[in-house]
Scaffold this motif. Structure first.
Motif, PDB file in Angstrom:
ATOM      1  N   ARG A 191       1.081  -1.424   0.047  1.00 40.53           N
ATOM      2  CA  ARG A 191       0.272   0.061   0.395  1.00 40.53           C
ATOM      3  C   ARG A 191       0.938   1.352   0.143  1.00 40.53           C
ATOM      4  O   ARG A 191       0.513   2.753  -0.330  1.00 40.53           O
ATOM      5  CB  ARG A 191      -0.989   0.221   1.173  1.00 40.53           C
ATOM      6  N   PHE A 192       1.994   1.535  -0.109  1.00 37.93           N
ATOM      7  CA  PHE A 192       2.792   2.264  -0.497  1.00 37.93           C
ATOM      8  C   PHE A 192       3.953   2.329  -0.620  1.00 37.93           C
ATOM      9  O   PHE A 192       4.588   0.983  -0.582  1.00 37.93           O
ATOM     10  CB  PHE A 192       2.985   3.142   1.412  1.00 37.93           C
ATOM     11  N   GLY A 193       4.533   2.876  -1.853  1.00 37.51           N
ATOM     12  CA  GLY A 193       5.811   2.646  -2.971  1.00 37.51           C
ATOM     13  C   GLY A 193       6.810   3.939  -3.322  1.00 37.51           C
ATOM     14  O   GLY A 193       6.030   5.115  -2.395  1.00 37.51           O
ATOM     15  N   VAL A 194       7.734   3.785  -3.517  1.00 34.43           N
ATOM     16  CA  VAL A 194       8.874   5.094  -2.946  1.00 34.43           C
ATOM     17  C   VAL A 194       9.308   4.517  -4.747  1.00 34.43           C
ATOM     18  O   VAL A 194       9.518   3.470  -5.330  1.00 34.43           O
ATOM     19  CB  VAL A 194       9.597   4.648  -1.832  1.00 34.43           C
ATOM     20  N   ILE A 195       9.600   6.310  -5.197  1.00 30.95           N
ATOM     21  CA  ILE A 195       9.926   6.090  -6.632  1.00 30.95           C
ATOM     22  C   ILE A 195      11.307   6.949  -7.275  1.00 30.95           C
ATOM     23  O   ILE A 195      11.209   7.835  -6.843  1.00 30.95           O
ATOM     24  CB  ILE A 195       8.625   6.798  -7.575  1.00 30.95           C
ATOM     25  N   TRP A 196      11.783   6.944  -7.453  1.00 30.73           N
ATOM     26  CA  TRP A 196      13.765   7.514  -7.812  1.00 30.73           C
ATOM     27  C   TRP A 196      12.986   7.148  -9.318  1.00 30.73           C
ATOM     28  O   TRP A 196      13.992   6.478 -10.322  1.00 30.73           O
ATOM     29  CB  TRP A 196      14.362   6.423  -7.703  1.00 30.73           C
TER      30      TRP A 196
END
Length: 787
Positions: A191-196
């Motif tokens: 339910r939570f992601g990180v994009i670089w």
């Protein structure tokens, strides 16, 4: 081998079950000490190495928008060793396996070279090509939760625009060891992601060309930190500074440090309890052993052995039992710690975590266990010096019953002979009975306290997700909007009820104490999300002032009626002076509550909301998701059922599962104490029981004399253990609670009843074992004269 050493081996074999029970109690304490100290050492060392290797910043300074030239000014601050400017923003990711867009955070990477601070660890794939604006790195845990891999594509909404991206690699970062959606405390990889992304791509996506919205600073020395924070705030103030904060307040790091602190506190507090129980058992066992062997001690002294030699003989028996338990505990601690490493890798996203124990931990464990056992044994062994051969070899004087003549007739009429014998045994040795009662009560208190805490965890979940939060989902907006947005949500088909809310980032200060957190503002007639008072009743928020939770009030050292300084970190960032008007209960986090209109009035922003709680018809859930996804102002949607399931999983399978281990250990100790009490009572009564058999008592009547004493001890211990367990619950709850979640300490009749049944079951099993030995006893051997 000397005669005393031969006797030592015979004694060990004769009391092997009691020795094993005591050794297991010692092993339990040592295991917990080794496991917890090893986990603390492993987490601290892994955290330090990971932070240093990937250069995690010491200071985070978010702003609205600041030009690149400001970075040079930040670098000139005394104590700053490195500066990095970057762009960070919210995003919504569309994934195929869910109807609801998933909240994410987008973070920029430099167009050229590695970042000076907050580098990433590439786990698979390759780094992004800075010339390709559609290439991204994705957080590994999020990708695995949705079955994504390098080469896949995904779409995300950033700053109101939908974009398509190519995943070229999966990454981890020390900045995101513990990841949750904004406004939530419970981690859920799905339910939570990180994009670089590349810096140029982020500038285009968030309209920040030539600017940054977050500065990262590294500090040369820890004592420079306060000055750096103050200077950074002054420099960034004109650019909409939201308040610089140190690494200790960074969300992910704070959870890691809470876990380390909790383990350190448990390592300091829990093992001594078990070692104290072991010392207590040794004192009881050896006190009765010396009493039973007083003639042997006298005979040994008569053959010329000194007091020191006899004492060393019995002390070696203590050392062998304790050292065996300590060695078993060290090995068990290694195995238990290694098994716990997998949990920490799963819930705290370290790329590696090697379980390492400092040699000093083994030394401390061995010395502590042997010292505790020696202390318990020496109180008993000191009696050896008081026994001269002539006195020791003389049988103890028979008890004087001359004063009981006036009661003898009454007892004879009301009670049968075995029952009168049981009562005389209890009255004859009150110290022995009190010691047994204390031991059984302590075991029941440990078991009852831990079982109550188990129900406290369940109560915490039920209260948080059913009593406090009665909504189905929380919708958060990109920025505070007019309350007319609430009407738009009400018009969505399937939405039954909507309740506005507003959350504001603040720093709360009371003198030298401060806390970085937020204020949650609720509507006056709030029913979907409520503030509760400390008694569990609904709390009506006042038209002015602020309401704190008990944990937050303790952090700030403030009480109702005091004035609290509120440094608002968004919008026009006013500095408010608000009275504390009450204390509200909260089991998750440390929120502060205000009336919605009162907060907007204090901020000078009337009729503003930053989110809404919704109660919906499950039959229209997918249509509601679609409608919310189409609203550009929606920053994210948190479904309560998903958050509850994630929190339950952590409590049952994650770090919270240690409470089950503690409960099991407490139950084992309770059994060990009851069993030892039964075995010791049988060892002391073997001669008397054999005499009764010869006098014509049946096996059942003789066993009743033995087990009646144990039954009386257990019955007396049950209410005392229940009261002690109730008191112990508060201490255990305090130890498990943190600033991030609190475990309620409450009276649980079911938990105390279960601990009582466990003690009764242990007594029945122990009684059956000693009765079996009594029935098999050799009467001739048992009746040999002790004179």
């Amino acid at each position: 081998m000397s005669p005393l050493d031969q006797k030592l081996l015979r004694d060990l074999w004769r009391m092997k079950t009691q020795a094993l029970a005591i050794a297991l109690v010692v092993a339990t304490g040592v295991m917990l000490l080794v496991m917890m100290s090893g986990l603390v050492n492993s987490l601290e060392e892994t955290r330090r190495a990971y932070y240093e290797r990937y250069r995690l910043a010491d200071v985070f300074a978010p702003v609205v928008r600041a030009p690149e030239r400001v970075l040079d000014e930040l670098a000139q601050i005394d104590g700053v060793s490195a500066v990095e400017g970057r762009i960070s923003g919210r995003a919504l990711i569309d994934v195929a396996d869910t109807d609801l867009p998933v909240q994410a955070r987008a973070v920029s990477l430099p167009d050229f070279g590695a970042p000076r601070l907050n580098d990433v660890y590439l786990t698979s794939g390759r780094l992004i090509d800075r010339q390709r604006t559609d290439e991204i790195l994705l957080l590994k845990s999020f990708a695995e939760a949705h079955g994504l891999a390098p080469g896949d594509r995904l779409s995300a909404t950033m700053h109101g625009a939908r974009r398509s991206f190519l995943i070229v690699g999966l990454a981890q970062s020390p900045e995101f060891l513990y990841t949750t959606a904004p406004g939530e405390l419970v981690p859920d990889d799905s339910r939570f992601g990180v994009i670089w992304m590349s810096r140029s791509a982020m500038e285009a996506a968030y309209d920040l060309d030539g600017a940054f919205n977050e500065a990262l600073l590294s500090v040369a020395h820890p004592h420079d930190l306060p000055g750096v924070l103050a200077a950074a705030d002054r420099l960034l103030d004109e650019y909409g500074a939201l308040g610089a904060y140190a690494l200790e307040d960074q969300f992910s790091n704070r959870f890691i440090m809470e876990e380390i602190s909790g383990l350190r506190a448990s390592a300091a507090a829990v093992p001594p309890i078990f070692l104290a129980v072991a010392a207590f058992l040794l004192n009881i066992v050896f006190s009765r052993l010396l009493q039973a062997e007083r003639q042997q001690i006298g005979l040994i002294k008569a053959f010329g052995y000194t007091d020191a030699e006899v004492t060393w003989h019995y002390f070696k028996l203590i050392l062998i039992i304790t050292a065996s338990g300590a060695a078993l505990g060290c090995l068990s601690g290694l195995a238990a710690g290694a098994s716990m490493v997998g949990l920490y890798i799963q819930y705290y996203k370290f790329p590696f975590l090697v379980f390492e124990i400092a040699p000093s931990s083994f030394v401390i464990a061995m010395v502590a266990s042997i010292s505790a056992a020696a202390l318990g044994g020496l109180f008993a062994l000191r009696r050896i010096f008081a026994l001269s051969p002539a006195v020791a070899m003389r049988p103890p004087a028979p008890p004087d019953y001359s004063q009981s003549g006036r009661f003898a007739g009454v007892f004879r009429r009301l009670l049968d002979q075995p029952t009168r014998i049981v009562i005389r045994r209890l009255v004859r040795h009150p110290g022995r009975v009190l010691g047994a009662v204390a031991g059984v009560s302590a075991g029941m208190a440990l078991s009852g306290g831990m079982l109550t805490i188990l129900s406290g965890f369940d109560e915490s979940i039920e209260t948080s997700f059913s009593v406090v939060d009665r909504s189905d989902m929380l919708v958060s907006f990109i920025e505070p909007l007019s309350d007319r947005t609430i009407h738009s949500l009400r018009r969505i088909e399937g939405v039954i009820d909507v309740e506005p809310t507003r959350s504001v980032s603040v720093v709360l200060r009371n003198g030298v104490r401060s806390h970085r957190g937020g204020i949650t503002a609720l509507a006056p007639d709030a029913g979907l999300y409520r503030a509760l008072d400390t008694a569990g009743g609904e709390l009506l928020l006042p038209e002015q002032g602020i309401v704190l939770t008990p944990a937050l009030a303790d952090i700030l050292d403030i009480a109702a009626g005091d004035i609290l300084t509120v440094d608002v970190r968004e919008g026009r960032r006013p500095l408010l002076q608000l009275p504390v008007t009450g204390i509200a209960e909260s089991l998750l986090g440390s929120p502060a509550y205000m009336d919605l209109a009162a907060l907007n009035r204090a901020l000078g922003e009337p009729d503003r909301v930053s989110g809404a709680y919704l109660r919906v018809d499950p039959n229209f859930q997918e249509d509601i998701y679609t409608a919310l996804d189409a609203m550009p102002a929606v920053a994210g949607v948190s479904v309560k059922a998903d958050a509850r399931a994630a929190f339950q999983e952590i409590m049952d399978e994650g770090a919270g599962s240690t409470r089950f281990v503690m409960a099991a250990i407490a139950a084992i100790i309770a059994f060990g104490i009851v069993y030892n009490t039964a075995r010791i009572a049988y060892a002391e009564s073997a001669h008397d029981l054999a005499s009764l058999r010869v006098l014509g008592f049946t096996k059942g009547e003789a066993a009743f004399v033995l087990l009646g004493e144990l039954g009386a001890v257990v019955l007396i211990s049950l209410p005392i253990g229940a009261l002690a367990g109730y008191g112990l619950t508060f201490a255990i709850a305090e130890g498990f609670s943190t600033d991030l979640y609190q475990i309620p300490a409450s009276f649980s009749p079911a938990a105390l009843g279960q601990s009582g049944l466990a003690v009764i079951a242990a007594a029945v099993f122990s009684g059956w074992m000693v009765k079996r030995d009594s029935d098999r006893a050799d009467l001739v051997l048992a009746l040999k004269s002790r004179e």
